[in-house]
Design a protein around this motif. Structure first.
Motif, mmCIF file in Angstrom:
data_model
loop_
_atom_site.group_PDB
_atom_site.id
_atom_site.type_symbol
_atom_site.label_atom_id
_atom_site.label_comp_id
_atom_site.label_asym_id
_atom_site.label_seq_id
_atom_site.Cartn_x
_atom_site.Cartn_y
_atom_site.Cartn_z
ATOM 1 N N TYR A 166 0.860 -1.191 0.000
ATOM 2 C CA TYR A 166 0.000 0.000 0.000
ATOM 3 C C TYR A 166 0.892 1.236 0.000
ATOM 4 C CZ TYR A 166 -2.767 -3.852 1.750
ATOM 5 O OH TYR A 166 -3.336 -5.090 1.881
ATOM 6 N N SER A 167 0.396 2.323 -0.582
ATOM 7 C CA SER A 167 1.192 3.548 -0.572
ATOM 8 C C SER A 167 1.165 4.129 0.861
ATOM 9 C CB SER A 167 0.645 4.540 -1.588
ATOM 10 O OG SER A 167 -0.683 4.874 -1.267
ATOM 11 N N GLU A 216 -2.192 5.549 1.947
ATOM 12 C CA GLU A 216 -3.386 4.921 1.368
ATOM 13 C C GLU A 216 -4.500 4.762 2.406
ATOM 14 O OE1 GLU A 216 -2.249 1.866 -1.335
ATOM 15 O OE2 GLU A 216 -4.297 1.118 -1.530
ATOM 16 N N LYS A 235 -6.450 7.909 2.312
ATOM 17 C CA LYS A 235 -7.258 8.158 1.102
ATOM 18 C C LYS A 235 -8.585 7.409 1.121
ATOM 19 C CE LYS A 235 -3.215 9.029 -1.743
ATOM 20 N NZ LYS A 235 -2.171 8.225 -2.369
#
Lengths: 101, 408
Positions: free
Chosen positions: B302-303, B306, B309
């Motif tokens: 995952y970023s 994330e 977001k």
């Protein structure tokens, strides 16, 4: 590949006083000596201390080196006024002799 | 009057039967630790409005829509997997034992199968077996049983856990007694360094909002996740006792600090797990939840933000808790303080508190500077290592084999 040795505030001060300024500040006043080691040295360490971990993915360093091994490097630096890599090589040499004797 | 309305705006009801007499006559299943923890969590309302383990339709809806069939948001399937049905039928009431002792009963509503690969792909956004959540999902047995559960033997926690165990209802009673109107949750599986401490403090200000500051109306709940341990993790006792040291020695005032834990095996589902953490903490009565960098993530699946977001796509009305998003803190040598990218412009000089860095300092048995870790926190960490960790603050094979039981 590197060997990292963290310094306590007291030891860091002592090394500075002796002119052995080899440590870099890494985090919030914490200083660390970094010793670059070639493959032959890594292999020698693995031979002498087979339980250490060579971390190539995250830290690119040799982990789980015993405290006594790192302390010996620092002691050798202080007593013989050596730079870290020379001290490391002396400690490896002494350890090898001890194991083989 | 303490409010007991939990996630989904449904009243939290403890599912505990204190004098259940017919246990010996029931068909029984002995469960592993993960399921025992989840049974306890469900029964006390940590996972409210769940009353038990999910049915096929519930799992399918959660996997595909991230909602229960009744529309309530829910991100991760809570399932009871089983190898052998052993004569259990839909409609039966079965006994559940843990480590050979009665724990709960379950009214079986459904026995079903589900495509585990599909479940893993949807929940974790990857099918990579190296992802610990995927690995867990794929290792489930081939059948699942669904049904409401009732706890029939309440866990008796051993020290030091007993000092920090609170049910959701007890959390709410404590918050009311302290006069807190806002409670900001901090989720952790780590020993606290100063970057954590400042993250918590920044969040306190955000949660306090318009409240006057002459007396505390806002509190911090540090809620530790206690569950599966992996070699190299901090031992559970160290996490609890070092966080306790932060308030014990005044680094975060006792007037605004409380410490407890939730029994849960992290799935490392990143954004989906962030939602689950928000849900469980809203059931504890928290009004705000801190989400930092890499919340509940693992590796590079995952970023870094994330888990922030995902809240863009969630209606505020779906949750009873407000997220507080914070950037990663670092030490700025120019400012001489703990900062983050939003608050200082010396990014090029930043000194990052990486987990592996802190770990290597501790492994070298060097006391960190107080800028990094409070001296009492370090001292407690070392004491805890001797007392509970067989000499190590990190999980070892010996710790896994011989650690004290969390509860009896």
């Amino acid at each position: 590949m590197k060997i990292y040795i963290w310094l306590s505030e007291e030891l860091s001060k002592k090394l500075d006083e002796l002119g052995l300024n080899y440590a870099n500040e890494v985090l919030g006043g914490m200083k660390r000596i970094e010793i670059e080691v070639e493959d032959n040295i890594v292999n020698k360490i693995l031979e002498l201390l087979p339980y250490v971990k060579v971390d190539t993915s995250t830290t690119n360093s040799i982990e789980l080196l015993p405290k006594s091994f790192k302390s010996e490097i620092l002691k050798t630096m202080v007593e013989k006024r050596l730079e870290p890599k020379q001290a490391l090589l002396e400690v490896i040499d002494a350890l090898e002799k001890r194991i083989n004797s | 009057m303490t409010q007991f309305i939990g996630h989904g705006r449904i009243k939290i009801v403890e599912r505990v039967i204190r004098n259940f007499g017919d246990f010996n006559e029931l068909n029984k299943i002995n469960v592993r630790r993960q399921l025992a923890h989840e049974i306890i969590g469900i029964a006390y309302g940590f996972f409210s409005p769940l009353k038990g383990f999910m049915t096929f339709n519930e799992v399918d809806s959660v996997v595909k829509e991230m909602r229960l069939p009744n529309g309530i948001i829910w991100p991760i399937p809570i399932v009871f997997d089983i190898d052998e049905v052993n004569g259990i039928k839909e409609g039966d009431t079965i006994g559940i034992t843990y480590m050979g002792k009665p724990l709960a009963i379950m009214r079986v509503s459904e026995i079903y199968t589900y495509d585990k690969n599909y479940m893993a792909e949807k929940v974790y956004k990857t099918g990579d077996v190296k992802h610990p959540g995927v690995k867990r999902t794929l290792s489930y047995a081939n059948k699942f049983i669904a049904g409401d559960i009732w706890l029939i033997r309440e866990p008796k926690f051993n020290q030091p856990y007993a000092d920090f165990w609170l049910t959701p209802l007890q959390h709410r009673e404590m918050f009311e007694r302290k006069g807190w109107k806002n409670i900001v949750a901090f989720q952790t599986r780590n020993v606290p360094h100063t970057a954590h401490e400042y993250l918590i403090k920044y969040a306190w200000f955000a949660a306090n909002g318009k409240e006057r500051v002459d007396e505390p109306k806002t509190g911090i709940l540090v809620n530790v996740i206690i569950g599966e341990k992996r070699i190299g993790d901090y031992i559970d006792e160290a996490i609890l006792l070092t966080h306790n040291a932060l308030s014990k020695y005044g680094y975060i005032s006792k007037r605004v600090h409380m410490l407890s834990f939730t029994l849960w095996d992290m799935r490392y589902a990143g954004p989906r797990e962030a939602i689950l953490h928000a849900i469980t903490r809203s059931n504890l009565g928290c009004t705000h939840h801190i989400f930092g960098r890499d919340h509940a993530g693992v590796g590079n699946y995952y970023s870094p933000y994330e888990a922030h977001k995902i809240f863009d796509n969630i209606d505020e009305k779906d949750l009873l808790i407000k997220p507080i998003f914070l950037r990663e803190n670092y030490y700025c040598p120019r400012c001489g303080s703990i900062e983050n990218e939003m608050l200082c412009d010396h990014k090029d000089e930043m000194q990052v508190f990486s987990g592996s860095l802190i770990r290597s300092i501790i492994l070298d048995e060097v006391k960190p500077t107080k800028t990094i870790m409070r001296p009492e926190v370090y001292d407690i960490l070392i004491k805890t290592a001797k007392e509970y960790g067989f000499g190590s603050p990190f999980v070892t094979e010996e710790y896994l084999e011989k650690r004290i039981r969390i509860f009896e």
